[in-house]
Design a protein around this motif. Sequence first.
Motif, PDB file in Angstrom:
ATOM      1  N   ILE A  80       0.838  -1.203   0.000  1.00 20.11           N
ATOM      2  CA  ILE A  80       0.000   0.000   0.000  1.00 20.11           C
ATOM      3  C   ILE A  80       0.874   1.256   0.000  1.00 20.11           C
ATOM      4  CG2 ILE A  80      -1.768   1.275   1.253  1.00 20.11           C
ATOM      5  CD1 ILE A  80      -2.758  -1.298  -0.035  1.00 20.11           C
ATOM      6  N   ILE A  81       1.942   1.233   0.807  1.00 24.91           N
ATOM      7  CA  ILE A  81       2.844   2.383   0.854  1.00 24.91           C
ATOM      8  C   ILE A  81       3.523   2.594  -0.494  1.00 24.91           C
ATOM      9  CG2 ILE A  81       4.983   3.231   1.884  1.00 24.91           C
ATOM     10  CD1 ILE A  81       4.124   1.899   4.491  1.00 24.91           C
ATOM     11  N   LEU A  82       3.930   1.509  -1.143  1.00 26.79           N
ATOM     12  CA  LEU A  82       4.539   1.612  -2.473  1.00 26.79           C
ATOM     13  C   LEU A  82       3.546   2.190  -3.471  1.00 26.79           C
ATOM     14  CD1 LEU A  82       6.889   0.953  -4.430  1.00 26.79           C
ATOM     15  CD2 LEU A  82       5.847  -1.305  -4.738  1.00 26.79           C
ATOM     16  N   LEU A  83       2.303   1.771  -3.394  1.00 27.48           N
ATOM     17  CA  LEU A  83       1.263   2.303  -4.276  1.00 27.48           C
ATOM     18  C   LEU A  83       1.124   3.811  -4.118  1.00 27.48           C
ATOM     19  CD1 LEU A  83      -1.236   1.853  -6.163  1.00 27.48           C
ATOM     20  CD2 LEU A  83      -2.562   1.400  -4.096  1.00 27.48           C
ATOM     21  N   ILE A  84       1.082   4.265  -2.877  1.00 21.01           N
ATOM     22  CA  ILE A  84       0.935   5.703  -2.612  1.00 21.01           C
ATOM     23  C   ILE A  84       2.184   6.461  -3.045  1.00 21.01           C
ATOM     24  CG2 ILE A  84       0.598   7.426  -0.805  1.00 21.01           C
ATOM     25  CD1 ILE A  84      -0.947   5.287   0.774  1.00 21.01           C
ATOM     26  N   THR A  85       3.356   5.919  -2.737  1.00 21.20           N
ATOM     27  CA  THR A  85       4.609   6.604  -3.046  1.00 21.20           C
ATOM     28  C   THR A  85       4.817   6.750  -4.550  1.00 21.20           C
ATOM     29  OG1 THR A  85       5.552   5.634  -1.044  1.00 21.20           O
ATOM     30  CG2 THR A  85       7.072   6.629  -2.600  1.00 21.20           C
ATOM     31  N   CYS A  86       4.585   5.665  -5.303  1.00 18.73           N
ATOM     32  CA  CYS A  86       4.720   5.739  -6.759  1.00 18.73           C
ATOM     33  C   CYS A  86       3.763   6.778  -7.338  1.00 18.73           C
ATOM     34  CB  CYS A  86       4.453   4.377  -7.384  1.00 18.73           C
ATOM     35  SG  CYS A  86       5.784   3.190  -7.186  1.00 18.73           S
ATOM     36  N   SER A  87       2.539   6.801  -6.834  1.00 19.97           N
ATOM     37  CA  SER A  87       1.539   7.738  -7.345  1.00 19.97           C
ATOM     38  C   SER A  87       1.945   9.176  -7.068  1.00 19.97           C
ATOM     39  CB  SER A  87       0.174   7.444  -6.712  1.00 19.97           C
ATOM     40  OG  SER A  87      -0.235   6.117  -6.970  1.00 19.97           O
ATOM     41  N   GLU A  88       2.321   9.457  -5.827  1.00 17.03           N
ATOM     42  CA  GLU A  88       2.624  10.840  -5.453  1.00 17.03           C
ATOM     43  C   GLU A  88       3.913  11.336  -6.097  1.00 17.03           C
ATOM     44  OE1 GLU A  88       0.377  11.071  -1.130  1.00 17.03           O
ATOM     45  OE2 GLU A  88       2.545  10.727  -1.194  1.00 17.03           O
ATOM     46  N   MET A 142      11.769 -11.118 -12.229  1.00 17.96           N
ATOM     47  CA  MET A 142      11.235 -10.301 -11.146  1.00 17.96           C
ATOM     48  C   MET A 142      11.299  -8.816 -11.487  1.00 17.96           C
ATOM     49  SD  MET A 142      12.203 -10.496  -7.101  1.00 17.96           S
ATOM     50  CE  MET A 142      13.933 -10.124  -7.368  1.00 17.96           C
ATOM     51  N   VAL A 143      12.382  -8.385 -12.110  1.00 19.16           N
ATOM     52  CA  VAL A 143      12.540  -6.972 -12.479  1.00 19.16           C
ATOM     53  C   VAL A 143      11.507  -6.572 -13.527  1.00 19.16           C
ATOM     54  CG1 VAL A 143      14.079  -5.345 -13.646  1.00 19.16           C
ATOM     55  CG2 VAL A 143      14.972  -6.821 -11.846  1.00 19.16           C
ATOM     56  N   LEU A 144      11.278  -7.410 -14.538  1.00 21.05           N
ATOM     57  CA  LEU A 144      10.287  -7.097 -15.568  1.00 21.05           C
ATOM     58  C   LEU A 144       8.883  -6.978 -14.974  1.00 21.05           C
ATOM     59  CD1 LEU A 144       9.353  -6.743 -18.501  1.00 21.05           C
ATOM     60  CD2 LEU A 144       9.269  -9.249 -18.697  1.00 21.05           C
ATOM     61  N   ILE A 145       8.523  -7.918 -14.108  1.00 21.03           N
ATOM     62  CA  ILE A 145       7.196  -7.869 -13.481  1.00 21.03           C
ATOM     63  C   ILE A 145       7.059  -6.619 -12.628  1.00 21.03           C
ATOM     64  CG2 ILE A 145       5.723  -9.026 -11.779  1.00 21.03           C
ATOM     65  CD1 ILE A 145       6.786 -11.681 -12.831  1.00 21.03           C
ATOM     66  N   PHE A 146       8.099  -6.284 -11.881  1.00 20.79           N
ATOM     67  CA  PHE A 146       8.059  -5.098 -11.025  1.00 20.79           C
ATOM     68  C   PHE A 146       8.017  -3.826 -11.859  1.00 20.79           C
ATOM     69  CE2 PHE A 146       9.755  -2.123  -7.819  1.00 20.79           C
ATOM     70  CZ  PHE A 146       8.914  -2.440  -6.756  1.00 20.79           C
ATOM     71  N   PHE A 147       8.707  -3.816 -12.998  1.00 19.65           N
ATOM     72  CA  PHE A 147       8.682  -2.661 -13.893  1.00 19.65           C
ATOM     73  C   PHE A 147       7.270  -2.392 -14.407  1.00 19.65           C
ATOM     74  CE2 PHE A 147       8.902  -1.347 -18.423  1.00 19.65           C
ATOM     75  CZ  PHE A 147       9.370  -0.052 -18.256  1.00 19.65           C
ATOM     76  N   LEU A 148       6.594  -3.434 -14.874  1.00 16.21           N
ATOM     77  CA  LEU A 148       5.229  -3.270 -15.365  1.00 16.21           C
ATOM     78  C   LEU A 148       4.288  -2.855 -14.236  1.00 16.21           C
ATOM     79  CD1 LEU A 148       5.031  -6.442 -17.648  1.00 16.21           C
ATOM     80  CD2 LEU A 148       5.328  -4.075 -18.391  1.00 16.21           C
ATOM     81  N   PHE A 149       4.486  -3.417 -13.068  1.00 17.01           N
ATOM     82  CA  PHE A 149       3.627  -3.140 -11.918  1.00 17.01           C
ATOM     83  C   PHE A 149       3.737  -1.677 -11.482  1.00 17.01           C
ATOM     84  CE2 PHE A 149       3.691  -2.954  -7.205  1.00 17.01           C
ATOM     85  CZ  PHE A 149       2.345  -3.171  -6.961  1.00 17.01           C
ATOM     86  N   THR A 150       4.964  -1.209 -11.211  1.00 20.28           N
ATOM     87  CA  THR A 150       5.143   0.163 -10.734  1.00 20.28           C
ATOM     88  C   THR A 150       4.863   1.178 -11.831  1.00 20.28           C
ATOM     89  OG1 THR A 150       7.520  -0.087 -11.193  1.00 20.28           O
ATOM     90  CG2 THR A 150       6.777  -0.466  -8.933  1.00 20.28           C
ATOM     91  N   GLY A 151       5.243   0.856 -13.073  1.00 20.17           N
ATOM     92  CA  GLY A 151       4.972   1.783 -14.164  1.00 20.17           C
ATOM     93  C   GLY A 151       3.491   2.018 -14.367  1.00 20.17           C
ATOM     94  N   THR A 152       2.687   0.983 -14.242  1.00 25.78           N
ATOM     95  CA  THR A 152       1.236   1.123 -14.390  1.00 25.78           C
ATOM     96  C   THR A 152       0.654   1.987 -13.285  1.00 25.78           C
ATOM     97  OG1 THR A 152       1.120  -1.037 -15.467  1.00 25.78           O
ATOM     98  CG2 THR A 152      -0.920  -0.164 -14.554  1.00 25.78           C
ATOM     99  N   ILE A 153       1.150   1.814 -12.060  1.00 24.13           N
ATOM    100  CA  ILE A 153       0.674   2.651 -10.948  1.00 24.13           C
ATOM    101  C   ILE A 153       0.949   4.119 -11.232  1.00 24.13           C
ATOM    102  CG2 ILE A 153       1.034   3.200  -8.515  1.00 24.13           C
ATOM    103  CD1 ILE A 153       1.670   0.264  -8.041  1.00 24.13           C
ATOM    104  N   GLY A 154       2.189   4.437 -11.624  1.00 26.68           N
ATOM    105  CA  GLY A 154       2.533   5.830 -11.900  1.00 26.68           C
ATOM    106  C   GLY A 154       1.748   6.413 -13.051  1.00 26.68           C
ATOM    107  N   PHE A 155       1.530   5.625 -14.114  1.00 30.29           N
ATOM    108  CA  PHE A 155       0.799   6.136 -15.271  1.00 30.29           C
ATOM    109  C   PHE A 155      -0.627   6.524 -14.906  1.00 30.29           C
ATOM    110  CE2 PHE A 155      -2.158   5.571 -18.740  1.00 30.29           C
ATOM    111  CZ  PHE A 155      -1.589   6.329 -19.746  1.00 30.29           C
ATOM    112  N   PHE A 156      -1.341   5.636 -14.259  1.00 29.03           N
ATOM    113  CA  PHE A 156      -2.748   5.922 -13.972  1.00 29.03           C
ATOM    114  C   PHE A 156      -2.903   7.011 -12.918  1.00 29.03           C
ATOM    115  CE2 PHE A 156      -3.457   1.754 -16.001  1.00 29.03           C
ATOM    116  CZ  PHE A 156      -4.441   2.147 -16.903  1.00 29.03           C
ATOM    117  N   ALA A 157      -1.944   7.140 -12.003  1.00 32.06           N
ATOM    118  CA  ALA A 157      -1.983   8.258 -11.060  1.00 32.06           C
ATOM    119  C   ALA A 157      -1.809   9.579 -11.802  1.00 32.06           C
ATOM    120  CB  ALA A 157      -0.896   8.090 -10.005  1.00 32.06           C
ATOM    121  N   CYS A 158      -0.857   9.624 -12.723  1.00 31.71           N
ATOM    122  CA  CYS A 158      -0.634  10.841 -13.500  1.00 31.71           C
ATOM    123  C   CYS A 158      -1.793  11.105 -14.462  1.00 31.71           C
ATOM    124  CB  CYS A 158       0.683  10.715 -14.257  1.00 31.71           C
ATOM    125  SG  CYS A 158       1.320  12.255 -14.929  1.00 31.71           S
TER     126      CYS A 158
END
Length: 567
Positions: A467-475, A537-553
Amino acid sequence: MFNLLILEQTNNDCIFKFGKDVSCQKVCSKSYATSNQEDKAKLDFLKRGMELNYQHHWIVDNMPVTWCYQVEDGQQYCNPGFPIGCLVTHEGRPKDACIINAKFNKKSTYYLFNHVDITITYHSGDNENWRGARLVAARLEPQSIKHGDENSLSCEGSPMEIPVDFSTDLKVTYSYSIKFESTNAIRWASRWDYILVSMPHSNIQWFSIMNSLVIVLFLSGMVAMIMLRTLHKDIARYNQVDQEDAQEESGWKQVHGDVFRPPPNGMLLAVFLGQGAQIFIMTFITLFLACLGFLSPANRGALMTCAVVLWVLLGTPAGYVSARIYKSFGGEKWKTNVFLTALLCPGIVFADFFLMNLILWVEGSSAAIPFGTLLAILALWFGISVPLTFVGAFFGFKKPVMEHPVRTNQIPRQIPEQSFFTRPVPGIVMGGILPFGCIFIQLFFILNSIWSHQMYYMFGFLFLVFIILLITCSEATILLCYFHLCAEDYHWWWRSFLTSGFTAVYLLIYAVHYFFSKLQIQGAASTILYFGYTMIMVLIFFLFTGTIGFFACFWFVNKIYSVVKVD
């Protein structure tokens, strides 16, 4: 009463009968001749394993057989494994497990643990809802014993010494003793407690959480300042009746006619976002179920099985998100979009996984997945996931195009010269630092559980960090997006994805550091395996965090441009 099968040898079965104690029972013998080069190579391999503190990992009734010993402050530590042996250096310094016994004192000598004293503790079942006994603990004590007559073992005497120099023939006899104890004080549902309590990770976890919360509060304060002060003043000024002065000023409103211009390589971005949405939902549900206790460490492989099944069943959201985004970019090659969404990223992961499994086959490792299991995974992929992706894409393309709050101009606006900090690369590199700062302590424990055979059970902490990662990536992405728009740089589509997705690069750097500083992996095959699985693991994490940042923006940009008046 029941029979318990612990270990099977090629010629000598090691069968334990429940409730029957056994003392000093022979398992097998192994001879090493100096004239045999194959024996010499095998003994060198054994000594190398003792030098690197290689460990046995046994499982009884889905529980690890633990080696419990005293540590500082009189606390007991239960290790889910025990070493194959230890080494006293040529300087006379005992390494690793050699410190437990004063008899291990001969210089330049290996001490092989060729005997184990096993204690099985069970609940008799009295006053419970089940019939019969159930295992609640499995402990052992490794011993080094030089057996004399292998046909009449006593399990007493001097340690089993293996000199550094292999100059005489050597014979090793392996043996065991087993004792059964009954106790009703330990409930079967609490049988893991004695292992988990001995692992002093809670304080470190709370420190990690507090560190992450400080980062979140800092980012939240920055975002709140932008939203409530700076942005509010901007909107009030831009919405003044007299627009002439406002048009002369620079700022994020000046690029309103270009901010929703489709990005280059929009199809690839849509594919990444579809896969990222699939991974995000899969991760959320898996961690939530783990927090509820459905995926406990007692069920080996349950976490991975749940994640794979969820990924297969979540093909529909992937196809839907990819189709909606691609259609908003004005894309018309819908067939290519669907095929890439269903096959590109999963294909990369499967190819990497198959290559790693092929190496395990060549090395003759028991960790290699059987060919039939690989066929089953392919059947799930092409039989369930791919059709569900097509279904999601069908509904995504059927929906009308997403309406943006402002129109896009025909001619692109020229972007002014940017300062160093508002250029794409520095912004992307800085954007991944704070999200990685929230997870790096948790990442250490995860890597330990994967590569150092330690148990990971703190799913509550992991879900909170999620949850913290979700918020941090977004902000963090929203902040950098706002700064770039204020600098009249409207290329935010890919940048928002890469800003938070760059956290995966820091993960890769940390994995490299972990490999060289914490692990003692040698050999090309083992190194390829480590970095091969790390890249998945890096590829999965890249897609995961990148998607969070995109939709927040994406939400932020739509929000701010929907409240301004545009002529």
